[in-house]
Structures are given as structure tokens and as C-alpha cells.
Write an enzyme that holds these catalytic residues in place. Structure first.
Site, PDB file in Angstrom:
ATOM      1  N   HIS A 473       0.970  -1.521  -0.086  1.00 41.07           N
ATOM      2  CA  HIS A 473      -0.171   0.037  -0.418  1.00 41.07           C
ATOM      3  C   HIS A 473       0.887   1.407   0.147  1.00 41.07           C
ATOM      4  O   HIS A 473       0.811   2.204  -0.615  1.00 41.07           O
ATOM      5  CB  HIS A 473      -0.927  -0.271   1.166  1.00 41.07           C
ATOM      6  CG  HIS A 473      -1.689   0.892   1.697  1.00 41.07           C
ATOM      7  ND1 HIS A 473      -2.553   1.274   1.046  1.00 41.07           N
ATOM      8  CD2 HIS A 473      -2.049   2.373   2.203  1.00 41.07           C
ATOM      9  CE1 HIS A 473      -3.455   2.082   1.376  1.00 41.07           C
ATOM     10  NE2 HIS A 473      -2.380   3.314   1.802  1.00 41.07           N
ATOM     11  N   GLU A 474       1.664   1.601   1.066  1.00 43.08           N
ATOM     12  CA  GLU A 474       2.714   2.272   0.866  1.00 43.08           C
ATOM     13  C   GLU A 474       3.607   2.677  -0.116  1.00 43.08           C
ATOM     14  O   GLU A 474       3.367   3.708  -0.315  1.00 43.08           O
ATOM     15  CB  GLU A 474       3.805   2.560   2.104  1.00 43.08           C
ATOM     16  CG  GLU A 474       2.603   2.803   3.528  1.00 43.08           C
ATOM     17  CD  GLU A 474       1.653   3.523   3.259  1.00 43.08           C
ATOM     18  OE1 GLU A 474       1.651   4.755   2.882  1.00 43.08           O
ATOM     19  OE2 GLU A 474       0.620   3.726   4.652  1.00 43.08           O
ATOM     20  N   HIS A 477       1.676   4.628  -2.486  1.00 44.25           N
ATOM     21  CA  HIS A 477       1.742   5.701  -2.598  1.00 44.25           C
ATOM     22  C   HIS A 477       3.609   6.769  -3.012  1.00 44.25           C
ATOM     23  O   HIS A 477       2.982   7.380  -3.597  1.00 44.25           O
ATOM     24  CB  HIS A 477       1.531   5.981  -0.931  1.00 44.25           C
ATOM     25  CG  HIS A 477       0.118   6.386  -0.637  1.00 44.25           C
ATOM     26  ND1 HIS A 477      -0.476   7.125  -1.297  1.00 44.25           N
ATOM     27  CD2 HIS A 477      -0.450   5.922   0.239  1.00 44.25           C
ATOM     28  CE1 HIS A 477      -1.538   6.596  -0.378  1.00 44.25           C
ATOM     29  NE2 HIS A 477      -1.357   6.456   0.311  1.00 44.25           N
ATOM     30  N   HIS A 480       3.352   6.845  -6.741  1.00 45.62           N
ATOM     31  CA  HIS A 480       2.573   7.479  -7.141  1.00 45.62           C
ATOM     32  C   HIS A 480       3.549   9.991  -6.770  1.00 45.62           C
ATOM     33  O   HIS A 480       3.144   9.954  -7.804  1.00 45.62           O
ATOM     34  CB  HIS A 480       1.461   8.131  -6.120  1.00 45.62           C
ATOM     35  CG  HIS A 480       0.243   8.650  -6.687  1.00 45.62           C
ATOM     36  ND1 HIS A 480      -0.949   8.712  -6.256  1.00 45.62           N
ATOM     37  CD2 HIS A 480      -0.228   9.797  -7.836  1.00 45.62           C
ATOM     38  CE1 HIS A 480      -1.210   9.992  -6.571  1.00 45.62           C
ATOM     39  NE2 HIS A 480      -1.131  10.232  -7.877  1.00 45.62           N
TER      40      HIS A 480
END
Length: 683
Positions: A473-474, A477, A480
């Protein structure tokens, strides 16, 4: 600060390090206060020059000039607030209490400057007559929204009051976060002897021994309030009394004595409501959601309620099954929140022949990092080379240089994976430098910060499946931020609406669950053998197990966040009574607690980034569940065409267009909610 002092302060001097990374080895706490003062002053001078420019406002002399302004402040801010979250100290916390309101005053002076806003508004009002590129038009639009949402159009008296509110909220948020960290640092459940260790598998015992060594208790075992420490303890400890003690400490963070956050919450909610009224909104939630995909509290609540009802029904069925298991084993008590994880683990073993202790030996931290990198390589052509010549702020940190398929430098990626007393709980992505192209190609420096339980020296760090999902998940990020490819820093990377920013990260989690990834990287830490097909099959079959519980604990937090911020006049708010009344209204099962109770709800009350917006994880889950189906429909989870659209319109696009437009450009249609319900097993 004089020019000579500026050049000797490592925060302001040129960073002569590899890739111009922050020179952490040279930075001392005493450097921050003078660096902030100098950076505030230089930024104020730059803004004044823009405001007082006698020439007619243009994009170049107003918006572009503002994009270029404040670079020293950006550098000092990024380093300081990364450290206060990931490796703080009493000295840094003292500075933080002073800097937070000063930083807010500085921003308020900019956003409430009527003459500066007049230049922006003049450009915005005449935007159709000006030859702007689509990206420039988007940046101008974001500036106009940002200034109006921050009170630029208010009367002088209202501006003064708004500035007072903003400054006070920054003080409250800083104190809130420091109180939670103080409670987390001070607590240790010491396990002394075999009886206290009953039921705990080796990996929990080993990490508890390492936590004890870190706290100066060699030979003992310690459970901390880090999620990666306490959740496995609650899953496996056969000692119901110790589970209760640990659980009560975990859920009462920020609720007692000098670190009681409830008065802070009450004042914060009142001030936020007043702030919204000043800006012309009925509630803070209405103000907060105006510039989001949802657009209104009602739209967010519609989604939450659509999920809450089936999730609660599922959770009650799960509760009944756990109560039956307790009765079968001779227990004569009603299930409590500190029992749920323990009996759910036993039920998972009975129903799926699966338990976390069977999975965990295959999930080595090192291999999961490799898996995340491999996925990025297959999707986007990225490669990661570890560097030992880049400064770091803690010995546990690691750094990788990221390159694209043509061997071009993309950015730096920092990994800070282990829990420690100087780090706040949770997991997050930070940026030390955002990508932009204002004056050459500035490449990003991105960090992932986790709180995994550190293994004993010489032993690998083993993750739960939830831990591994958090890592993916991180890292979503991080991608991104790393893949950002825009001209203007204000719309780079993760500078998107709150209910869109979780889409790239939650989407990335899907690759972890694929057999193609697990077979390659889920390798037993002793034998090196891959996770057996039968175990993968059982793992994937069980992924919807306990989803009623997981959805209820999340949705309850999101619903109460919305309850706090939909109030038009909070008055003399009793936080404890309000929490109880809200939970009663929604029918919260007594055996489940919120994932984040208000006194330690950092997402909402520390910096306010998720205030009235904690629903956004669920909103983004609609997007990620629907979005991953695009790869499944292509019969290839690494389909190059689909990955190309994902990179172009999501990961690299920043805030170049409206979020729904970005999603539809990737997917070819609006998202469908039913994919979320299917994924959680709620239909």
C-alpha cells in the site's frame, strides 16, 4: 540570518550530496529554528515582490512566480516534519510546538493577502481570454480554489478571526500527536516467564524479546502499542487477562492524565465548525468535501451506509460463530473486543486449515520489498539499486536509486521499516522533494515509513499478511510520487484530492495477492522453498474471512469522523458521550471497537489531513476494486496496454485533471461499486 550563517546552516546551504539528498549527518536540532526564520523571511519577500509587481498580472509573473517561491522553506519543512514523525526527540518536539503555529501564521498571511489574491482572481476571471496550456489552466484553477477555500475573499475582521483559528488548530494538532506518541512510548507490557508467553508462536516471542532489549530489559519480553506488536499478541496469547490489559492500553491512548486528548478534540471540532461558518458552509464536513470527488457529506455517507449495513450483518454472524467456539471450548463468558482476534484466529484455523503462524515464515521483509520492486518493474519498467552513499537519518534506513527502462534517473526511494520509540505509530509515505520541471527536471525523493516489529539480530523480519499488504500500500503511494511527470510542483505526485490519493496505493495491494507474486517471493525463511500451492489456495480462499469485523471497525471510525464534522454548532462537546451516542445510533457491535477511537485518531485530529475525509479509503476502494478488474479482464495482471494507461492517467499525472476524469481516462468508464462489495465478500 546573514548570508554567512545561511551558508553554514546545512538546511539552507547547497546540498552537496548524491542526488542533492538532505545531508542528515550534518543536521542538528539547533539548525531548525534559525533555518525556519530565514526561510519564512525569504518566502515572505518573494511573495511581496509578486504582490507588489506593478505590471499587469500574467501567469508568468504571478502563478509561475509563486510556484518558484519558497524553495528554502520547502526544504526545511520537508526535513523537519519527516523527522518529527519518524525519528523525533524531546528537543524536536519542543521546536515543533513553536514552529507549527509560526508556519500556520506564515501561510495565513499569504492566503489572506487581499492584494495578492486580487492578482490571482484577475487571472482566473480572464482565463478564457488567456492562452494557457491545459496544465497551466489547471494550476491557475487550483490556486483560485486554494485561496478562496482559505478565506481570501473574507472581510478584514473575518480574516483576522480565521487566522486566529488556523493558528490555534495547528497548536492543538501538534499537541494531539505528541500526546499519542507519549502514551505509546511509555507503555510496555512485560511478559515474565513461560506462563505469560502461553500460546505465542516463536516469531512473536522473538520480536517481543527484541522490543525488550530496545527498552533496556534484556532477558524479558515486551509487547508495545505498535500495531505489529500488539495485534499478533492479541491473536495468539492464551492469557485472557493479559490480552485485556494490552487491549485496554491500546484503545485508551490519548485518554488519560496529562495526555488526555478529549479536551483537544472538543476545541478542535468547535474551531473547525466556526472556520466553516466563516467561509460560508453549514458544517466543516461540507467545507472539507467541497473540493473532493464525493463533493458533499451526503455522497460520502451514502457510500458508507451502503457498506455499513451488510458489513454489520456479516460481523454479527461472525460474532455468533466466535461465541459458539468459546462455548465449545468450555468458556462461560461473552466475547469481548480483546477476545475477537484470538478466537478469529482459531476459527480461521478450523475453517480454512490456515493460521497466521503458518503464513508468516514465507513473508520475509526483504522478499516483500523485492516483490514490490518486481511488480513496479513489470508494470512500469522501473529498477531499484540500493545505495550506501546517500545520507540517512537512522541506521535502520535504506536507500534505493530508481531508474526507468531507459536507465534514466527517476528518483530516490527511502525505506524506514522498523518500529522504535522515536517514531509515531502507523505507516505513511513522505516526500523530501517533489518532482517538477520549472527549471530543469527536478527528480523526487520519496520515503516509506513503517512500524514493523524488528527481529532479533541475525534473524529475518517476518511479516503478517496484513503487514505485507501495508508495505505494498505505502509503496503504491511512493510510486505516485516517484512517477510524477508534471511541470508544476503544486500539482505533482500525491497533491490530489483526499478521496483519490488512496486509489493508487490501494490498487497496488492487489498484486500482493496474486499467485504470480506469491510463488516467486513468498519463500520460507529457513528452507527457501516457495509457498506451496495448497497454502496459497487456502490463503486466497480465506482472504474474505473476518471481513465483517474489518469493515465494521473501519466504517465506524469513518462514520464518527463524519458525525464530529457535520455538527453546525458543537457547543460544549463531551467527546466520550458523543462517541458512545454515535456508536449506539449506528448499532456498533459491542465486541468490536473502532479501528481508531477519537483520542488517538491521528488521521483526523493531528494534522487534519483526513478530517471529515476518513471515508476516502472506502471511496478509493471502489476505484481500486473496479480498476484492478481491468487487468483481470485483460487476462494479464501485467498487461502493458492497461499499465500504460494507468501510468499516464494516474501514477504520473499528479493533479493535472479532475480525479473522475483521470479515472475514466484510465478505465474507459466510471467506476462500479459492486466490485468493492464482491471483494469484501459482502454480497
Amino acid at each position: 540570518m546573514s548570508q554567512s550563517h545561511t551558508l553554514t546552516n546545512p538546511l539552507l546551504a547547497p546540498w552537496n550530496t548524491p542526488f542533492e539528498a538532505p545531508p542528515f549527518s550534518e543536521i542538528r536540532p539547533e539548525h531548525f529554528q534559525p533555518a525556519f526564520e530565514a526561510a519564512f523571511a525569504s518566502h515572505a519577500n518573494e511573495i511581496a515582490a509578486i504582490r507588489d509587481n506593478p505590471e499587469k498580472p500574467t501567469f508568468e509573473n504571478t502563478i509561475l512566480a509563486m510556484e518558484r517561491a519558497g524553495r528554502d522553506l520547502d526544504r526545511v519543512f520537508s526535513v523537519f516534519f519527516n523527522l518529527t514523525g519518524a525519528d523525533t526527540s524531546d528537543t524536536l518536539q519542543k521546536i515543533e510546538r513553536e514552529i507549527a503555529p509560526a508556519y500556520t501564521r506564515h501561510l495565513s498571511a499569504i492566503y489572506l493577502d487581499g492584494d495578492l489574491f486580487a492578482r490571482i482572481k484577475s487571472l482566473y476571471d480572464s482565463r478564457k481570454a488567456v492562452d494557457l496550456s491545459p496544465e497551466q489552466a489547471r494550476v491557475l484553477d487550483r490556486y483560485h480554489i486554494r485561496f478562496t477555500q482559505n478565506g481570501a475573499g473574507l472581510a478584514p475582521a473575518e480574516k483576522r478571526r480565521l487566522a486566529e483559528i488556523n493558528e490555534r488548530l495547528s497548536v492543538l494538532g501538534t499537541t494531539f500527536g505528541q500526546n499519542v506518541l507519549a502514551d505509546e512510548r511509555s507503555y510496555a507490557l512485560v511478559l515474565d516467564g513461560a506462563e505469560d508467553l502461553a500460546g505465542l508462536p516463536d516469531f512473536v516471542i522473538e520480536s517481543a524479546a527484541e522490543a525488550a532489549r530496545d527498552r533496556g530489559l534484556p532477558g524479558k519480553h515486551v509487547i508495545t502499542l505498535s500495531r505489529s506488536s500488539i495485534e499478533p499478541f492479541l491473536q495468539y496469547s492464551a492469557r485472557r487477562d493479559l490480552r485485556e490489559a494490552a487491549f485496554r492500553a491500546w484503545t485508551s491512548r490519548g485518554e488519560t492524565g496529562e495526555t488526555d486528548n478529549r479536551p483537544i478534540i472538543a476545541e478542535t471540532v468547535r474551531l473547525r465548525a466556526e472556520r466553516a461558518r466563516l467561509l460560508g458552509y453549514d458544517s466543516f464536513a461540507a467545507y472539507r468535501l467541497k473540493d473532493t470527488m464525493a463533493g458533499s457529506p451526503e455522497a460520502a455517507l451514502d457510500l458508507l451506509q451502503a457498506v455499513w449495513t451488510p458489513a454489520r450483518e456479516q460481523a454479527l454472524r461472525e460474532q455468533a460463530a466466535l461465541q459458539a467456539l468459546i462455548a465449545e471450548e468450555g468458556g462461560n463468558f461473552d466475547i469481548k473486543p480483546w477476545d475477537w482476534r484470538y478466537y478469529a484466529e482459531r476459527r480461521r484455523k478450523a475453517e480454512f486449515d490456515l493460521q497466521e503462524s503458518e503464513i508468516k515464515p514465507y513473508l520475509q521483509l526483504e522478499k516483500m520489498i523485492e516483490a514490490a520492486f518486481y511488480t513496479a518493474n513489470r508494470l512500469f519498467g522501473l529498477t531499484f539499486s540500493e545505495r550506501d552513499d546517500v545520507p540517512i537519518y537512522h541506521p535502520d534506513m535504506r536507500v534505493w536509486e530508481v531508474k526507468d527502462a531507459e536507465n534514466n534517473h527517476i528518483g530516490l526511494f527511502f525505506g524506514d521499516y522498523f518500529a522504535r520509540a522515536s517514531k509515531r505509530s502507523g505507516a505513511w509515505m513522505n516526500s523530501f522533494r517533489d518532482q517538477h520541471k520549472l527549471d530543469g527536471d527536478t527528480r523526487p525523493i520519496i520515503a516509506n515509513v513503517m512500524n514493523f516489529a524488528k527481529a532479533a539480530p541475525g534473524s529475518p523480519c517476518l511479516l503478517s499478511f496484513d503487514d505485507a499488504r501495508t508495505l505494498f500500500h505505502e509503496f503504491g503511494h511512493a510510486l505516485h510520487g516517484l512517477l510524477s511527470d508534471v511541470t508544476y510542483p503544486s500539482i505533482a505526485g500525491t497533491n490530489v484530492s483526499r478521496d483519490f490519493v488512496e486509489f493508487p496505493s490501494q490498487l497496488y495491494e492487489h498484486w500482493l495477492e496474486r499467485p504470480e507474486i506469491l510463488k516467486r517471493f513468498a519463500l520460507h525463511y529457513r528452507t527457501g522453498e516457495p509457498m506451496p500451492d495448497a497454502l496459497i489456495e487456502r490463503l486466497l480462499k480465506a482472504r474474505r474471512f473476518n471481513q465483517g469485523f474489518a469493515t465494521v471497525e473501519y466504517c465506524a471510525s469513518a462514520l464518527i469522523d463524519m458525525d464530529f464534522h457535520r455538527m453546525t454548532d458543537p457547543g460544549d462537546l463531551d467527546v466520550t458521550a458523543f462517541e458512545a451516542e454515535s456508536l449506539k445510533r449506528i448499532g456498533m457491535p459491542e465486541a468490536i471497537t473502532m479501528r481508531h477511537r477519537p483520542p488517538h485518531f491521528l488521521h483526523v485530529f493531528q494534522g487534519g489531513g483526513y478530517s471529515a475525509a476518513y471515508y476516502s479509503y472506502l471511496w478509493s476502494e471502489v476505484l481500486d476494486a473496479d480498476g484492478f478488474e481491468a487487468f483481470e479482464q485483460a487476462d494479464d495482471i501485467f498487461d502493458s496496454e492497461t499499465a500504460g494507461r494507468l501510468k499516464e492517467f494516474v501514477y504520473s499525472a499528479g493533479n493535472r485533471r479532475e480525479p473522475m476524469d483521470a479515472y475514466m481516462a484510465f478505465r474507459g468508464r466510471p467506476p462500479k461499486q459492486d466490485a468493492l462489495l464482491r471483494g469484501r465478500g459482502l454480497v
